[in-house]
Design an enzyme around this catalytic site. Structure first.
Site, PDB file in Angstrom:
ATOM      1  N   TYR A 144     120.814  34.742 138.065  1.00  0.00           N
ATOM      2  CA  TYR A 144     119.681  35.199 138.358  1.00  0.00           C
ATOM      3  C   TYR A 144     118.900  35.606 137.521  1.00  0.00           C
ATOM      4  O   TYR A 144     119.808  36.029 136.200  1.00  0.00           O
ATOM      5  CB  TYR A 144     120.932  36.700 139.390  1.00  0.00           C
ATOM      6  N   ASP A 239     119.181  32.431 129.585  1.00  0.00           N
ATOM      7  CA  ASP A 239     119.245  34.006 130.165  1.00  0.00           C
ATOM      8  C   ASP A 239     120.554  34.398 129.806  1.00  0.00           C
ATOM      9  O   ASP A 239     121.368  33.887 130.028  1.00  0.00           O
ATOM     10  CB  ASP A 239     118.360  33.562 131.407  1.00  0.00           C
ATOM     11  N   LYS A 267     121.378  43.968 128.555  1.00  0.00           N
ATOM     12  CA  LYS A 267     122.422  44.584 129.118  1.00  0.00           C
ATOM     13  C   LYS A 267     123.145  45.305 127.127  1.00  0.00           C
ATOM     14  O   LYS A 267     122.643  46.495 127.134  1.00  0.00           O
ATOM     15  CB  LYS A 267     123.928  44.090 129.764  1.00  0.00           C
TER      16      LYS A 267
HETATM   17  C1  LIG Z   1     121.205  41.465 134.644  1.00  0.00           C
HETATM   18  C2  LIG Z   1     120.534  40.573 134.433  1.00  0.00           C
HETATM   19  C3  LIG Z   1     119.142  40.117 134.152  1.00  0.00           C
HETATM   20  C4  LIG Z   1     117.980  41.335 134.743  1.00  0.00           C
HETATM   21  O1  LIG Z   1     118.091  42.563 133.815  1.00  0.00           O
HETATM   22  P1  LIG Z   1     117.700  43.700 134.558  1.00  0.00           P
HETATM   23  O2  LIG Z   1     118.133  44.902 133.440  1.00  0.00           O
HETATM   24  O3  LIG Z   1     118.581  43.963 135.093  1.00  0.00           O
HETATM   25  O4  LIG Z   1     116.165  43.568 134.475  1.00  0.00           O
HETATM   26  C5  LIG Z   1     118.215  38.707 134.317  1.00  0.00           C
HETATM   27  N1  LIG Z   1     119.130  37.605 134.244  1.00  0.00           N
HETATM   28  C6  LIG Z   1     120.274  37.861 133.867  1.00  0.00           C
HETATM   29  C7  LIG Z   1     121.346  36.881 133.648  1.00  0.00           C
HETATM   30  C8  LIG Z   1     121.113  39.034 134.659  1.00  0.00           C
HETATM   31  O5  LIG Z   1     122.223  38.863 134.398  1.00  0.00           O
END
Ligand SMILES: *Cc1c(COP(=O)(O)O)cnc(C)c1O
Length: 430
Positions: A144, A239, A267
């Site tokens: 994701y 990511d 995060k």
């Molecule tokens: C949470 C997450 C996102 C998206 O971040 P948001 O702040 O919710 O837009 C993208 N990549 C990874 C790996 C994530 O865990």
């Protein structure tokens, strides 16, 4: 458990907010029941509006490495708010934060702050496209990267299938540039590259996947991606929105000793405020406006409150390098307890753990990619979730998520959790 106030708030919320929530998974749809409305958080615990107390393992979906409302972040925020909430002009704290990130994650030579993980990943892909002059990119089934159109592509019926929009509203044109490969499967990547020679701008990957539940990448897989990207002049994007500052001070790239070209954060980097960032090789980052032509902007980017909370979080990590040993110790203890609970009911469910990220899959085989993950019995997970909640333990209301251990979890919390796991498993597995 009394949930009268939560229920009434949820009924009202549904009138004004789609599904009653501002992010889908919060609605408890995957596990049944109604969401709890939270009043406050302190350390390892949250309290709902009906006064129920829970030991919890969501940590706002990742940011709360130190538990809820740690005093040093609260203090930083209170200090910052004295000066105002936003200026739309540069501040000292942005420079300090950028410098700190670059010190902690050496592959990040330059960094741009944004407001969410989604913004970070979409900007990183744009940067890769602008830099290479190519349009397609590879992502992996089950990973994701936020909710930008071209990330919301269904895994399809195989690694080579061109994307079909999963979500209404994603155009065919957008989907066609997203090429899907299989996690931990280098061969699937090589085949795509062969068919799309000199057309691929980037490979984006969660170096430890957390969004199909926790799935570790093999060293061979990540090293292979690095080698392929170098050879094919493809931008490798890690990511690390979830893993950054979570699995190590320098993220998953430190653990695997791999230098991606670009990295995305979110995060933990915001200390609980809405923040994201992307950064990496200077040569690529200098192509971002205003030093280069690739446009990227944000009214509230580098917001003073967000930077104050984020800097406090990162600085705390930097000055307390031992926290990763603490997290490892606590998480290993929890893992051991859950394993012995599984043993006592004679089940060999997959329990994947990477540092303080953990997922129990309700399937008795190894889970190392999306196809394996989706074999998990999600009905059983729903029952498990409810039994745990009734015992005062709040887990993610969906199977394909990570549980996060924080430095605030005490041995007593972990023992209570292990007891609850044992009791819950006994009830749901007959
Ligand atoms: C949470 C997450 C996102 C998206 O971040 P948001 O702040 O919710 O837009 C993208 N990549 C990874 C790996 C994530 O865990």
């Amino acid at each position: 458990m009394n949930t009268v106030k939560s229920e009434s708030l949820f009924n009202e919320a549904k009138k004004y907010i789609p599904g009653g929530v501002n992010s889908p998974v919060r609605a408890f749809k995957a596990v049944g029941g109604n969401p709890l409305f939270i009043q406050k958080g302190e350390g390892s615990k949250i309290y709902d509006v009906d006064g129920n107390e829970f030991i919890e393992y969501i940590g706002s979906w990742g940011p709360h490495l130190f538990g809820h409302n740690p005093p040093f972040i609260k203090e930083a925020l209170l200090n910052a708010i004295e000066n105002g909430t936003s200026f739309g002009a540069p501040t000292r704290l942005e420079v300090k934060t950028a410098k700190l990130i670059s010190e902690m994650v050496p592959s990040v030579e330059m960094v741009r702050m944004v407001n969410s993980g989604t913004e970070a990943t979409m900007s990183a892909v744009r940067a890769a496209r602008g830099y290479t002059g190519r349009e397609k990119f590879i992502k992996f089934e089950g990973c994701y990267h936020g909710h930008a159109d071209y990330f919301l592509i269904k895994a399809g019926s195989g690694a080579l299938t061109l994307g079909i929009p999963t979500s209404p509203g994603v155009t065919k044109g957008n989907a066609a540039d997203t090429l899907m490969a299989s996690y931990n499967n280098l061969e699937s990547v090589k085949q795509i590259i062969k068919k799309n020679k000199n057309e691929i701008a980037a490979i984006i990957v969660e170096p430890i996947a957390g969004n199909m539940g926790v799935v570790q990448a093999t060293e061979e897989f990540l090293n292979g991606l690095r080698a392929i990207c170098t050879e094919e002049r493809i931008v490798l994007i890690f990511d690390e929105v979830m893993t950054g500052f979570r699995v190590a001070k320098g993220g998953a790239q430190q653990l695997y000793n791999i230098r991606p070209d670009l990295t995305t954060f979110g995060k933990i980097i915001g200390g609980g405020l809405p923040v994201g960032a992307f950064g990496g090789r200077k040569e690529i980052m200098e192509m971002i406006a205003p030093s280069g032509p690739i446009y990227q902007a944000g009214t509230l980017s580098g917001n003073p409150l967000a930077m104050a909370a984020g800097y406090a979080a990162l600085n705390h990590i930097k000055s307390n390098p031992d926290i990763y040993n603490q997290l490892e110790e606590k998480s290993a203890y929890l893992e051991k307890g859950i394993k012995s609970a599984l043993h006592s009911i004679n089940r060999d469910f997959a329990l994947n753990r990477a540092g303080s990220m953990m997922t129990l899959f309700f399937v008795e085989e190894q889970v190392n990619n999306y196809d394996a993950a989706i074999k998990s019995n999600t009905v059983l997970y729903g029952k498990f979730f409810s039994e745990m909640l009734n015992r005062g333990i709040y887990l993610a209301p969906a199977q394909f998520e990570a549980a996060f251990v924080s430095t605030a979890h005490t041995k007593e919390d972990l023992d209570k959790t292990i007891n609850a796991v044992e009791e819950s498993l006994r009830i749901i597995v007959k």
